[in-house]
Design an enzyme around this catalytic site. Sequence first.
Site, PDB file in Angstrom:
ATOM      1  N   ASP A   8      36.551  49.869  51.033  1.00 15.53           N
ATOM      2  CA  ASP A   8      35.995  48.734  51.780  1.00 15.53           C
ATOM      3  C   ASP A   8      35.807  47.641  50.726  1.00 15.53           C
ATOM      4  OD1 ASP A   8      34.742  48.146  54.660  1.00 15.53           O
ATOM      5  OD2 ASP A   8      33.388  47.233  53.227  1.00 15.53           O
TER       6      ASP A   8
ATOM      7  N   LYS B 246      29.890  55.719  56.979  1.00 19.13           N
ATOM      8  CA  LYS B 246      30.094  54.632  56.030  1.00 19.13           C
ATOM      9  C   LYS B 246      29.228  54.898  54.815  1.00 19.13           C
ATOM     10  CE  LYS B 246      32.349  50.711  55.684  1.00 19.13           C
ATOM     11  NZ  LYS B 246      33.590  50.290  56.359  1.00 19.13           N
TER      12      LYS B 246
HETATM   13  P1  NDP Z   1      38.022  43.268  49.234  1.00 21.76           P
HETATM   14  O1  NDP Z   1      36.958  43.644  48.294  1.00 21.76           O
HETATM   15  O2  NDP Z   1      39.437  43.616  48.931  1.00 21.76           O
HETATM   16  O3  NDP Z   1      37.984  41.699  49.517  1.00 21.76           O
HETATM   17  C1  NDP Z   1      36.850  41.086  50.008  1.00 21.76           C
HETATM   18  C2  NDP Z   1      37.097  39.594  50.088  1.00 21.76           C
HETATM   19  O4  NDP Z   1      36.023  38.979  50.782  1.00 21.76           O
HETATM   20  C3  NDP Z   1      37.144  38.952  48.709  1.00 21.76           C
HETATM   21  O5  NDP Z   1      37.949  37.815  48.750  1.00 21.76           O
HETATM   22  C4  NDP Z   1      35.670  38.585  48.497  1.00 21.76           C
HETATM   23  O6  NDP Z   1      35.453  37.532  47.573  1.00 21.76           O
HETATM   24  C5  NDP Z   1      35.266  38.154  49.898  1.00 21.76           C
HETATM   25  N1  NDP Z   1      33.839  38.416  50.074  1.00 21.76           N
HETATM   26  C6  NDP Z   1      33.191  39.604  49.973  1.00 21.76           C
HETATM   27  N2  NDP Z   1      31.887  39.472  50.166  1.00 21.76           N
HETATM   28  C7  NDP Z   1      31.691  38.146  50.389  1.00 21.76           C
HETATM   29  C8  NDP Z   1      30.545  37.379  50.664  1.00 21.76           C
HETATM   30  N3  NDP Z   1      29.326  37.931  50.715  1.00 21.76           N
HETATM   31  N4  NDP Z   1      30.720  36.052  50.869  1.00 21.76           N
HETATM   32  C9  NDP Z   1      31.948  35.496  50.802  1.00 21.76           C
HETATM   33  N5  NDP Z   1      33.060  36.180  50.548  1.00 21.76           N
HETATM   34  C10 NDP Z   1      32.942  37.488  50.350  1.00 21.76           C
HETATM   35  O7  NDP Z   1      37.583  43.897  50.639  1.00 21.76           O
HETATM   36  P2  NDP Z   1      38.460  44.149  51.951  1.00 21.76           P
HETATM   37  O8  NDP Z   1      39.533  43.134  52.082  1.00 21.76           O
HETATM   38  O9  NDP Z   1      38.815  45.586  51.966  1.00 21.76           O
HETATM   39  O10 NDP Z   1      37.356  43.945  53.093  1.00 21.76           O
HETATM   40  C11 NDP Z   1      37.140  42.692  53.732  1.00 21.76           C
HETATM   41  C12 NDP Z   1      36.464  42.921  55.064  1.00 21.76           C
HETATM   42  O11 NDP Z   1      37.306  43.750  55.888  1.00 21.76           O
HETATM   43  C13 NDP Z   1      35.115  43.647  55.011  1.00 21.76           C
HETATM   44  O12 NDP Z   1      34.300  43.166  56.054  1.00 21.76           O
HETATM   45  C14 NDP Z   1      35.498  45.088  55.303  1.00 21.76           C
HETATM   46  O13 NDP Z   1      34.404  45.806  55.830  1.00 21.76           O
HETATM   47  C15 NDP Z   1      36.582  44.875  56.339  1.00 21.76           C
HETATM   48  N6  NDP Z   1      37.511  45.984  56.544  1.00 21.76           N
HETATM   49  C16 NDP Z   1      38.229  46.514  55.511  1.00 21.76           C
HETATM   50  C17 NDP Z   1      39.130  47.526  55.756  1.00 21.76           C
HETATM   51  C18 NDP Z   1      40.007  48.078  54.687  1.00 21.76           C
HETATM   52  O14 NDP Z   1      40.846  48.903  55.017  1.00 21.76           O
HETATM   53  N7  NDP Z   1      39.899  47.663  53.453  1.00 21.76           N
HETATM   54  C19 NDP Z   1      39.295  48.095  57.103  1.00 21.76           C
HETATM   55  C20 NDP Z   1      38.544  47.408  58.128  1.00 21.76           C
HETATM   56  C21 NDP Z   1      37.680  46.416  57.827  1.00 21.76           C
HETATM   57  P3  NDP Z   1      34.925  37.888  46.093  1.00 21.76           P
HETATM   58  O15 NDP Z   1      36.066  38.517  45.399  1.00 21.76           O
HETATM   59  O16 NDP Z   1      34.525  36.574  45.532  1.00 21.76           O
HETATM   60  O17 NDP Z   1      33.754  38.813  46.273  1.00 21.76           O
HETATM   61  O1  2IT Z   2      35.839  49.309  57.976  1.00 20.45           O
HETATM   62  C1  2IT Z   2      36.759  50.118  57.939  1.00 20.45           C
HETATM   63  O2  2IT Z   2      37.295  50.558  58.970  1.00 20.45           O
HETATM   64  C2  2IT Z   2      37.252  50.557  56.629  1.00 20.45           C
HETATM   65  N1  2IT Z   2      36.758  50.075  55.607  1.00 20.45           N
HETATM   66  C3  2IT Z   2      38.339  51.592  56.523  1.00 20.45           C
HETATM   67  C4  2IT Z   2      37.766  52.968  56.658  1.00 20.45           C
HETATM   68  C5  2IT Z   2      38.730  54.105  56.419  1.00 20.45           C
HETATM   69  O3  2IT Z   2      38.236  55.239  56.451  1.00 20.45           O
HETATM   70  O4  2IT Z   2      39.927  53.906  56.227  1.00 20.45           O
END
Ligand code: NDP
Ligand code: 2IT
Length: 448
Positions: free
Chosen positions: A169, A129
């Site tokens: 992420d 990561k």
């Molecule tokens: P994005 O940046 O696309 O979206 C994040 C969302 O969460 C936004 O709505 C953001 O609001 C909100 N957010 C972020 N930080 C905070 C905080 N501290 N408090 C409240 N709201 C918060 O990220 P993703 O959708 O990609 O990721 C979301 C979660 O999913 C994370 O935990 C990530 O690790 C996990 N994840 C993502 C994967 C992926 O493929 N993208 C895969 C597996 C897990 P704002 O815009 O106001 O910051």
């Molecule tokens: O938390 C996660 O699994 C991710 N942000 C996706 C990682 C990836 O390599 O696709």
Amino acid sequence: MAIKNAYLKNLLERVKKRNPGEPEFHQAVTEVLESLEPVAEKRQDLIDAGVFESIVEPERIIKFRVPWVDDNGNVVVNRGFRVQFNSALGPYKGGLRFHPSVYEGIVKFLGFEQIFKNSLTGEGIGGGKGGSDFDPKGKSDNEVMRFCQSFMTELSKYVGADTDVPAGDIGVGGREIGYMFGQYKRLRNEFVGVLTGKGLQWGGSLVRTEATGYGLCYYMEEALRVTGDSFRGKTVVISGSGNVAIYAAQKATHLGAKVVAVSDSNGYVYDPDGINLNTVKQLKEVERKRIKEYTAKHPGAVYTEGCSGIWSVPCQIALPCATQNELDGPAAETLLKNGLIAVGEGANMPSTPEAIEVFQRNSIIFGPAKATNAGGVGISALEMTQNSQRATWSFEVVDQKLKEMMVSIYHKSAEAAREYGLAGNLVAGANIAGFLKVAETMKAYGVV
Ligand code: NDP
Ligand code: 2IT
């Protein structure tokens, strides 16, 4: 649940001492070691081989300066990280997070979780990561580009298609991956699959954008199905409004549920008619605006300031898809009172240990992040496969593989839990199944 096994208890104490000031990393390691108690009891050979000792220590941590120039000509210095945690099963694989809260402890917790998640996908990928304390919010495209180029200039020394393959992420989506891929290609004069989540014209895979959210729903649909239930007709609350939240909402809706609330870090919207996803996509993916603006287009919806209040919206299925520790014990009790039947974690470690305890004590179906959100990295691995073959698979083919992967992860976890006397505990099941594959491999390699 306190650890009783003397060896694991001592190991956890040493991890805490060796990694001071990193509560998220301690939390992630504690949960995994708690789950592994029955394994430690049965498998002295893995203790003797040093597997438990090694798996909690990253193979390598890279920490670097990221200088860039903002639109006013000021020099700004951020900090970059890459934790290459475990490469037993393949190249390090895991996302990059750009958020002001990023520090070494966050990247280590995420990298540690990634080891077991990636193992569960069944693909050959190790765990890693990275990220930065850079905040993309409010920055111009040019500022984001200059930051990404500086970040990749340093990171390019440590990653590679067969070494370490980052992805998105929080705060890292298609735009950022594009800037980083362009810079890597320029520096190395190589067009290779060094990142996943790429655009479709330059090596990306269909379904990668949707994969985490869709995969979450596929896992939860299977978990509901085995109890004779489904998403159909259910009211769903989803925190966040980013990549994971949007596509979880889309699939939950496809499966017949009604999503009534989404959020961002400022607050949440409740729409009794069901959240209009086109509006959310336009606001978040195109205009990069706040979720507050949703009510301008949908006057029947209500915006409430503060994101944690979202768990007071009554629902049967809750999908936390924003960030770590966003759903605590009191929020879990509120959800329970309001008729909750299932929780699926889209974000990494969104439920606190107290919340998980509430869910498990009350027999709520609880799908833990490292199993339920594994679809994103799972399809990243398929993107790597397509890149190696210079092939492009259709949406239907990749979507079908995602479905099969998520159903398989559910059953692998349920089976491992049963085998180790913890039937129904999908947290323990995911940790045990994910761990065993990595552990047997580490044992086969000897002390390395
Ligand atoms: P994005 O940046 O696309 O979206 C994040 C969302 O969460 C936004 O709505 C953001 O609001 C909100 N957010 C972020 N930080 C905070 C905080 N501290 N408090 C409240 N709201 C918060 O990220 P993703 O959708 O990609 O990721 C979301 C979660 O999913 C994370 O935990 C990530 O690790 C996990 N994840 C993502 C994967 C992926 O493929 N993208 C895969 C597996 C897990 P704002 O815009 O106001 O910051
Ligand atoms: O938390 C996660 O699994 C991710 N942000 C996706 C990682 C990836 O390599 O696709």
